[in-house]
Design an enzyme around this catalytic site. Structure first.
Site, PDB file in Angstrom:
ATOM      1  N   ASN A  50       0.847  -1.200   0.000  1.00 28.97           N
ATOM      2  CA  ASN A  50       0.000   0.000   0.000  1.00 28.97           C
ATOM      3  C   ASN A  50       0.878   1.243   0.000  1.00 28.97           C
ATOM      4  O   ASN A  50       1.968   1.263   0.592  1.00 28.97           O
ATOM      5  CB  ASN A  50      -1.007  -0.008   1.159  1.00 28.97           C
ATOM      6  CG  ASN A  50      -0.389  -0.128   2.528  1.00 28.97           C
ATOM      7  OD1 ASN A  50       0.662  -0.743   2.700  1.00 28.97           O
ATOM      8  ND2 ASN A  50      -1.028   0.441   3.533  1.00 28.97           N
ATOM      9  N   GLU A  52       0.389   5.261   0.643  1.00 23.77           N
ATOM     10  CA  GLU A  52      -0.530   6.321   1.095  1.00 23.77           C
ATOM     11  C   GLU A  52      -0.067   7.687   0.599  1.00 23.77           C
ATOM     12  O   GLU A  52       1.020   7.832   0.038  1.00 23.77           O
ATOM     13  CB  GLU A  52      -0.655   6.260   2.622  1.00 23.77           C
ATOM     14  CG  GLU A  52      -1.285   4.940   3.057  1.00 23.77           C
ATOM     15  CD  GLU A  52      -1.558   4.848   4.552  1.00 23.77           C
ATOM     16  OE1 GLU A  52      -1.079   5.702   5.324  1.00 23.77           O
ATOM     17  OE2 GLU A  52      -2.266   3.896   4.935  1.00 23.77           O
ATOM     18  N   CYS A  61      -4.039   0.703  -2.568  1.00 29.90           N
ATOM     19  CA  CYS A  61      -3.915  -0.539  -1.797  1.00 29.90           C
ATOM     20  C   CYS A  61      -2.831  -1.442  -2.395  1.00 29.90           C
ATOM     21  O   CYS A  61      -2.515  -1.351  -3.586  1.00 29.90           O
ATOM     22  CB  CYS A  61      -5.230  -1.309  -1.819  1.00 29.90           C
ATOM     23  SG  CYS A  61      -6.552  -0.552  -0.877  1.00 29.90           S
ATOM     24  N   GLU A  63      -3.002  -4.570  -3.127  1.00 26.11           N
ATOM     25  CA  GLU A  63      -3.517  -5.449  -4.183  1.00 26.11           C
ATOM     26  C   GLU A  63      -3.517  -4.736  -5.524  1.00 26.11           C
ATOM     27  O   GLU A  63      -3.131  -5.298  -6.550  1.00 26.11           O
ATOM     28  CB  GLU A  63      -4.963  -5.883  -3.862  1.00 26.11           C
ATOM     29  CG  GLU A  63      -5.124  -6.659  -2.571  1.00 26.11           C
ATOM     30  CD  GLU A  63      -5.414  -5.778  -1.364  1.00 26.11           C
ATOM     31  OE1 GLU A  63      -4.772  -4.709  -1.237  1.00 26.11           O
ATOM     32  OE2 GLU A  63      -6.257  -6.155  -0.554  1.00 26.11           O
ATOM     33  N   CYS A  98     -10.287  -4.713   0.134  1.00 28.08           N
ATOM     34  CA  CYS A  98     -11.371  -3.730   0.173  1.00 28.08           C
ATOM     35  C   CYS A  98     -12.255  -3.895  -1.068  1.00 28.08           C
ATOM     36  O   CYS A  98     -11.904  -4.605  -2.019  1.00 28.08           O
ATOM     37  CB  CYS A  98     -10.803  -2.311   0.248  1.00 28.08           C
ATOM     38  SG  CYS A  98     -10.239  -1.656  -1.324  1.00 28.08           S
ATOM     39  N   CYS A 101     -10.652  -3.017  -4.487  1.00 28.24           N
ATOM     40  CA  CYS A 101      -9.713  -4.042  -4.974  1.00 28.24           C
ATOM     41  C   CYS A 101     -10.459  -5.267  -5.475  1.00 28.24           C
ATOM     42  O   CYS A 101     -10.064  -5.876  -6.474  1.00 28.24           O
ATOM     43  CB  CYS A 101      -8.716  -4.418  -3.880  1.00 28.24           C
ATOM     44  SG  CYS A 101      -7.544  -3.079  -3.542  1.00 28.24           S
TER      45      CYS A 101
END
Ligand code: THU
Length: 144
Positions: A50, A52, A61, A63, A98, A101
């Site tokens: 991830n 940010e 993310c 993924e 999430c 994703c």
């Protein structure tokens, strides 16, 4: 079990590679580190963490980092993904993908076949199909 099941040695490699990504995670705001290892049908693994952002919404993310790396390298078919995550990179429970994703997975993966490996260690993991985590998903087939 599904024809597409991934060999146990490969699952363990995916778990180790996902865990290795935790050090690369850029998560200064949440402190929640996530790593992913995506197995393409070519046999190649694409890893991601991830990433940010101070403006929050541009965050990505783990993924999706893995998927976008793979697609940008020409891959469009995938067998499975391993996901690990935890506060400060400490793995105590499963980190499920999430909704965004899951939708990205829906674009490139067969929901009945694509294997999502949620892990906390090489010994402790569970495997779900995309369909189990995204029932009745909307995908490219809906637009055909
Ligand atoms: N995160 C992921 O990388 N993957 C998931 O499936 C869940 C959430 C990240 C996004 C954000 O950087 C942090 O975890 C906290 O939500």
């Amino acid at each position: 079990m599904e024809a597409n099941q991934i060999e146990e040695t490969i699952i363990k490699e995916m778990i180790n590679k996902a865990i290795a990504q935790l050090d690369r995670s850029y998560a200064p705001y949440s402190g929640f580190r996530v790593g992913a290892a995506l197995l393409a049908e070519s046999g190649k693994l694409y890893c991601g963490c991830n990433i940010e952002n101070a403006a929050y919404t541009p965050s990505n993310c783990a993924e999706r980092t893995a998927f976008f790396k793979a697609v940008s390298e020409g891959e469009h078919k995938f067998k499975g993904i391993c996901i690990v995550g935890g506060k400060d990179g400490i793995l105590t429970e499963y980190t499920a993908p999430c909704g965004v994703c899951r939708q990205v997975m829906m674009e490139f993966c067969d929901p009945d076949m694509f294997q999502i490996v949620l892990a906390v260690s090489e010994q402790q993991y569970e495997i779900f199909t995309l369909k189990e985590l995204l029932p009745r998903g909307f995908g490219p087939g809906n637009l055909a």
